[in-house]
Design a protein around this motif. Structure first.
Motif, PDB file in Angstrom:
ATOM      1  N   ARG A 234       0.592  -1.286  -0.248  1.00  0.00           N
ATOM      2  CA  ARG A 234       0.214  -0.204   0.298  1.00  0.00           C
ATOM      3  C   ARG A 234       1.396   1.492   0.146  1.00  0.00           C
ATOM      4  O   ARG A 234       0.726   1.845  -0.994  1.00  0.00           O
ATOM      5  CB  ARG A 234      -0.775  -0.145   1.060  1.00  0.00           C
ATOM      6  CG  ARG A 234      -1.308   1.209   1.403  1.00  0.00           C
ATOM      7  CD  ARG A 234      -3.428   1.515   2.337  1.00  0.00           C
ATOM      8  NE  ARG A 234      -3.901  -0.313   2.047  1.00  0.00           N
ATOM      9  CZ  ARG A 234      -4.248  -0.791   2.880  1.00  0.00           C
ATOM     10  NH1 ARG A 234      -3.226  -1.356   4.066  1.00  0.00           N
ATOM     11  NH2 ARG A 234      -4.437  -1.776   2.208  1.00  0.00           N
ATOM     12  N   GLU A 235       2.044   1.073   1.175  1.00  0.00           N
ATOM     13  CA  GLU A 235       3.239   2.698   0.870  1.00  0.00           C
ATOM     14  C   GLU A 235       3.597   2.113   0.001  1.00  0.00           C
ATOM     15  O   GLU A 235       3.609   3.748  -1.165  1.00  0.00           O
ATOM     16  CB  GLU A 235       4.043   1.864   2.014  1.00  0.00           C
ATOM     17  CG  GLU A 235       4.826   3.338   2.262  1.00  0.00           C
ATOM     18  CD  GLU A 235       5.893   2.793   3.431  1.00  0.00           C
ATOM     19  OE1 GLU A 235       6.772   3.999   3.388  1.00  0.00           O
ATOM     20  OE2 GLU A 235       5.629   2.436   3.681  1.00  0.00           O
TER      21      GLU A 235
ATOM     22  N   LEU B 130       2.774   1.446  -3.917  1.00  0.00           N
ATOM     23  CA  LEU B 130       1.593   1.942  -4.205  1.00  0.00           C
ATOM     24  C   LEU B 130       1.273   3.566  -4.691  1.00  0.00           C
ATOM     25  O   LEU B 130       0.990   3.784  -5.097  1.00  0.00           O
ATOM     26  CB  LEU B 130       0.661   1.030  -4.882  1.00  0.00           C
ATOM     27  CG  LEU B 130       1.175  -0.082  -4.846  1.00  0.00           C
ATOM     28  CD1 LEU B 130      -1.008  -1.121  -4.311  1.00  0.00           C
ATOM     29  CD2 LEU B 130       1.609  -0.080  -6.683  1.00  0.00           C
ATOM     30  N   SER B 131       0.946   4.057  -3.341  1.00  0.00           N
ATOM     31  CA  SER B 131       0.915   4.796  -2.431  1.00  0.00           C
ATOM     32  C   SER B 131       1.975   5.758  -3.115  1.00  0.00           C
ATOM     33  O   SER B 131       1.495   7.154  -4.004  1.00  0.00           O
ATOM     34  CB  SER B 131      -0.040   5.575  -1.445  1.00  0.00           C
ATOM     35  OG  SER B 131       0.054   7.029  -0.889  1.00  0.00           O
ATOM     36  N   GLY B 132       2.667   6.023  -3.060  1.00  0.00           N
ATOM     37  CA  GLY B 132       3.577   6.956  -3.707  1.00  0.00           C
ATOM     38  C   GLY B 132       4.269   6.881  -5.018  1.00  0.00           C
ATOM     39  O   GLY B 132       4.446   7.650  -5.487  1.00  0.00           O
TER      40      GLY B 132
ATOM     41  N   LEU C 208       1.826   6.130  -7.363  1.00  0.00           N
ATOM     42  CA  LEU C 208       0.585   6.565  -8.206  1.00  0.00           C
ATOM     43  C   LEU C 208       0.232   7.876  -7.428  1.00  0.00           C
ATOM     44  O   LEU C 208      -0.646   8.563  -8.060  1.00  0.00           O
ATOM     45  CB  LEU C 208      -0.048   5.299  -7.646  1.00  0.00           C
ATOM     46  CG  LEU C 208      -0.621   4.100  -8.373  1.00  0.00           C
ATOM     47  CD1 LEU C 208      -1.579   2.881  -7.954  1.00  0.00           C
ATOM     48  CD2 LEU C 208       0.220   4.353  -9.645  1.00  0.00           C
ATOM     49  N   GLY C 209       1.027   8.442  -6.648  1.00  0.00           N
ATOM     50  CA  GLY C 209       0.641   9.558  -6.506  1.00  0.00           C
ATOM     51  C   GLY C 209       2.286  10.827  -7.174  1.00  0.00           C
ATOM     52  O   GLY C 209       1.789  12.003  -6.727  1.00  0.00           O
TER      53      GLY C 209
ATOM     54  N   LEU D 249      -5.500  -4.177  -6.720  1.00  0.00           N
ATOM     55  CA  LEU D 249      -6.269  -3.061  -7.048  1.00  0.00           C
ATOM     56  C   LEU D 249      -6.766  -2.660  -7.863  1.00  0.00           C
ATOM     57  O   LEU D 249      -6.976  -2.621  -9.325  1.00  0.00           O
ATOM     58  CB  LEU D 249      -5.293  -2.685  -6.387  1.00  0.00           C
ATOM     59  CG  LEU D 249      -4.873  -0.795  -6.576  1.00  0.00           C
ATOM     60  CD1 LEU D 249      -5.223  -0.454  -5.799  1.00  0.00           C
ATOM     61  CD2 LEU D 249      -3.361  -0.004  -7.300  1.00  0.00           C
TER      62      LEU D 249
ATOM     63  N   LYS E 108      -8.206   0.736  -9.537  1.00  0.00           N
ATOM     64  CA  LYS E 108      -7.717   2.497  -8.967  1.00  0.00           C
ATOM     65  C   LYS E 108      -7.956   3.212 -10.793  1.00  0.00           C
ATOM     66  O   LYS E 108      -7.056   2.655 -11.086  1.00  0.00           O
ATOM     67  CB  LYS E 108      -6.765   3.056  -8.419  1.00  0.00           C
ATOM     68  CG  LYS E 108      -6.633   4.612  -8.036  1.00  0.00           C
ATOM     69  CD  LYS E 108      -5.253   4.630  -7.492  1.00  0.00           C
ATOM     70  CE  LYS E 108      -5.449   6.135  -7.139  1.00  0.00           C
ATOM     71  NZ  LYS E 108      -5.980   6.896  -5.864  1.00  0.00           N
TER      72      LYS E 108
ATOM     73  N   GLY F 255      -9.906   2.524  -5.957  1.00  0.00           N
ATOM     74  CA  GLY F 255      -8.494   3.397  -4.582  1.00  0.00           C
ATOM     75  C   GLY F 255      -8.755   1.915  -3.674  1.00  0.00           C
ATOM     76  O   GLY F 255      -8.025   2.205  -3.021  1.00  0.00           O
TER      77      GLY F 255
END
Length: 235
Positions: free
Chosen positions: A152-153, A155-157, A159-160, A184, A186, A224
């Protein structure tokens, strides 16, 4: 644009019914309005599967339509972790077995529905490979602990970071690592196309771009949402 399937089960299963559904998706999978049906089906541009066998993730891929490829009909797989993918390529020059999903990187396999841009897309164009492969290579490097929180960490970084992935259409992902399988959903556009559904039954969890049958239990994933397909988890 693509259709995808995955399952995780408590005991090994014959994957033949899932291979048949890949062929069905190749013929009749949902398309975005305005995309024309191609000769050979709606998603005729190659197929691939990844599955766990002997403690290793194995991959089989083809550049031929799943609905007409003799290799798919001849394939026999028994496994407790499986993901499959059929493709509608935005660039038909990339239709071949090498650029079929899922892709492998050290310790991980990934199938993707969507398109990445940014430096991922630029590197893919320069190398003549899929943007999904470049994304997976970078993800495998960042995803040090192969757990759901660590994924999660990572992918968040990624995709953000608009410089990395640009104005991507969707990052619907199926990811395998060891005996763990993750999904996932999104998307940024075409909500009705970039779908992903889950169904949990005793000893089995399934994910698919479209429900695999008319049986009850299929639930759409929210935008998400990242989950681990764990057949041992209480339901």
């Amino acid at each position: 644009m693509c259709r995808m399937i995955a399952f995780a089960s408590a005991e090994p299963l014959d994957a033949t019914p899932y291979l048949a559904r890949l062929a069905d998706f190749s013929r009749n999978g949902n398309l975005v309005e305005g995309w024309e049906k191609r000769s050979g089906g709606n998603h005729p541009d190659g197929w691939g599967i990844a599955y766990l066998q002997g403690g290793e993730i194995r991959v089989l891929r083809s550049g031929k339509p799943a609905c007409a490829d003799p290799l798919l009909g001849e394939t026999r797989v028994r496994t407790d972790r499986f993901l499959g993918h059929v493709r509608y390529a935005s660039n038909t020059a990339t239709v071949n077995a090498v650029n079929a999903h899922p892709f492998l990187a050290p310790g991980a396999a990934l199938a993707h529905n969507g398109t990445f841009r940014g430096t991922v897309g630029e590197e893919a164009d320069a190398r003549g490979v899929s943007d999904t492969l470049v994304f997976l290579e970078r993800l495998a490097d960042r995803w040090r602990e192969r757990t759901l929180p660590s994924l999660r960490e990572a992918l968040s970084g990624m995709l953000g970071d608009p410089g990395l992935v640009g104005d991507y259409s969707a990052a619907n992902l199926l990811i395998a690592s060891g005996d763990a399988l993750f999904a996932l959903r999104k998307y940024r556009r075409n909500e009705s196309y970039y779908t992903l559904f889950l169904r949990a039954t005793p000893g089995r969890v399934e994910a698919a771009s479209e429900p695999l049958d008319d049986a009850p239990g299929w639930e759409p994933m929210g935008n998400g949402l990242l989950v681990e397909l764990d057949p041992r988890a209480p339901r």
